[in-house]
Design an enzyme around this catalytic site. Sequence first.
Site, PDB file in Angstrom:
ATOM      1  N   GLY A  73       0.795  -1.214   0.000  1.00 15.77           N
ATOM      2  CA  GLY A  73       0.000   0.000   0.000  1.00 15.77           C
ATOM      3  C   GLY A  73       0.830   1.267   0.000  1.00 15.77           C
ATOM      4  N   GLN A 182      -7.434  -0.291   4.032  1.00 15.47           N
ATOM      5  CA  GLN A 182      -8.214  -0.882   5.111  1.00 15.47           C
ATOM      6  C   GLN A 182      -9.601  -1.327   4.670  1.00 15.47           C
ATOM      7  OE1 GLN A 182      -7.494  -1.935   7.984  1.00 15.47           O
ATOM      8  NE2 GLN A 182      -5.499  -1.006   8.397  1.00 15.47           N
ATOM      9  N   GLY A 203      -1.910  -5.929   0.229  1.00 11.79           N
ATOM     10  CA  GLY A 203      -2.222  -7.344   0.326  1.00 11.79           C
ATOM     11  C   GLY A 203      -2.388  -7.846   1.749  1.00 11.79           C
ATOM     12  N   THR A 240      11.662  -7.228 -11.387  1.00 10.29           N
ATOM     13  CA  THR A 240      11.051  -8.533 -11.634  1.00 10.29           C
ATOM     14  C   THR A 240       9.922  -8.771 -10.637  1.00 10.29           C
ATOM     15  OG1 THR A 240      13.126  -9.395 -12.483  1.00 10.29           O
ATOM     16  CG2 THR A 240      11.485 -11.007 -11.781  1.00 10.29           C
ATOM     17  N   CYS A 326       4.712   5.605  20.924  1.00 11.99           N
ATOM     18  CA  CYS A 326       5.646   5.615  22.047  1.00 11.99           C
ATOM     19  C   CYS A 326       6.905   6.393  21.675  1.00 11.99           C
ATOM     20  CB  CYS A 326       6.014   4.187  22.437  1.00 11.99           C
ATOM     21  SG  CYS A 326       4.628   3.253  23.109  1.00 11.99           S
TER      22      CYS A 326
END
Length: 386
Positions: A73, A182, A203, A240, A326
Amino acid sequence: MGDRPIYLDHNATTPVLPEVVDAMLPYLREQFGNPSSSHPYGRKAHEAIVAARGQVAALLGCDPDEVVFTSGGTEANNLAILGSVAALRDPSRRHVVTTAVEHPATARPCEALKARGFEVTRLPVDGHGRADAGAALAFIRGDTALVTVMLANNETGTLMPVEAIARIARERGALVHTDAAQAVGKVPVRVRDLDVDLLSVAGHKLYAPKGVGALYVRRGIPLEPVLLGAGHERGLRPGTENVASIVGLGRACEVASRDLHRESERLRALRDELFERLREAVPEIRLNGHPTERLPNTLNVSFPGVRGSAILARAPEVAASTGSACHEGGEAPSAVLLAMGLSADVALGAVRLSLGRATTRGDVIRAAQVLARAWREAGAQRSAGS
């Protein structure tokens, strides 16, 4: 699952489905050819990519030649945002519109465009985390080059009015991109209905492997590649092809097409039961996100009086996420929740619970019990220390 934690972090990543693994295995073993080679090994790999392209296209409602395979993504978003702007032939269009709650894979490319002299406008969101199409009417201008709005927020699950925003953008001659990482596989995502020019797929958010994704590119939309090399994927994504993972993505899209309605209804019922059980056990728990326009698997809640990280630390039986980041010296509240108008304390109390194909009603009942117990323990410790 035995002693394994209940997995409620499917928005972070999903397990690879067994049938996806089975589809991939031949291309990790005997079918190892380079799809650019003309001999039988190469032709077999090439045919597998062609088939997978058709499976992705069928889920998205587009033509196979409008699907470009990527490494995920993030690359799809970068190619869509940077590549579409680089291909513009109108120097007067130097304006980009996005939202205040985008994933970094969209926000960072927009920041890169800003550093190159583009003006970037961020649409505000309401208390449910939803951008207002009416506000978009005021923000999208005649010099707007691109509008990029996520289809579903990764933290809250809130669905954006992409179709309405796209209509406004099209009236002003701007291109439209949506990060659908999402949403794909959880709700119907049809590019013709959304009327977008570009749409990103990841994916590993829909039970395919990590490291593979796709970008829908409406036929006729010019793009400049962000990577340079040979002419793979119509010259837009050199290198590739990752044949096994592409095959896995195709199979995952086929499964999503087959099971979408049934699975989304099942998850919606489980998600709502989880919230009701938490609400009964935790007075004043707060739902973060739109009550109805939301992914069927996603529940983001703020526990009163304690931090989400403290709850998850006391609930090792549940694998979930907080929206906080964090840093050395403490935690930072979620920028998405702050953009929705939540106070820092309420945002720091957030926990994201995202369900998936393996989630059962027993998991939901147990998770609610564990999280409510952890909230009571964290609250008692805080009271004792004050």
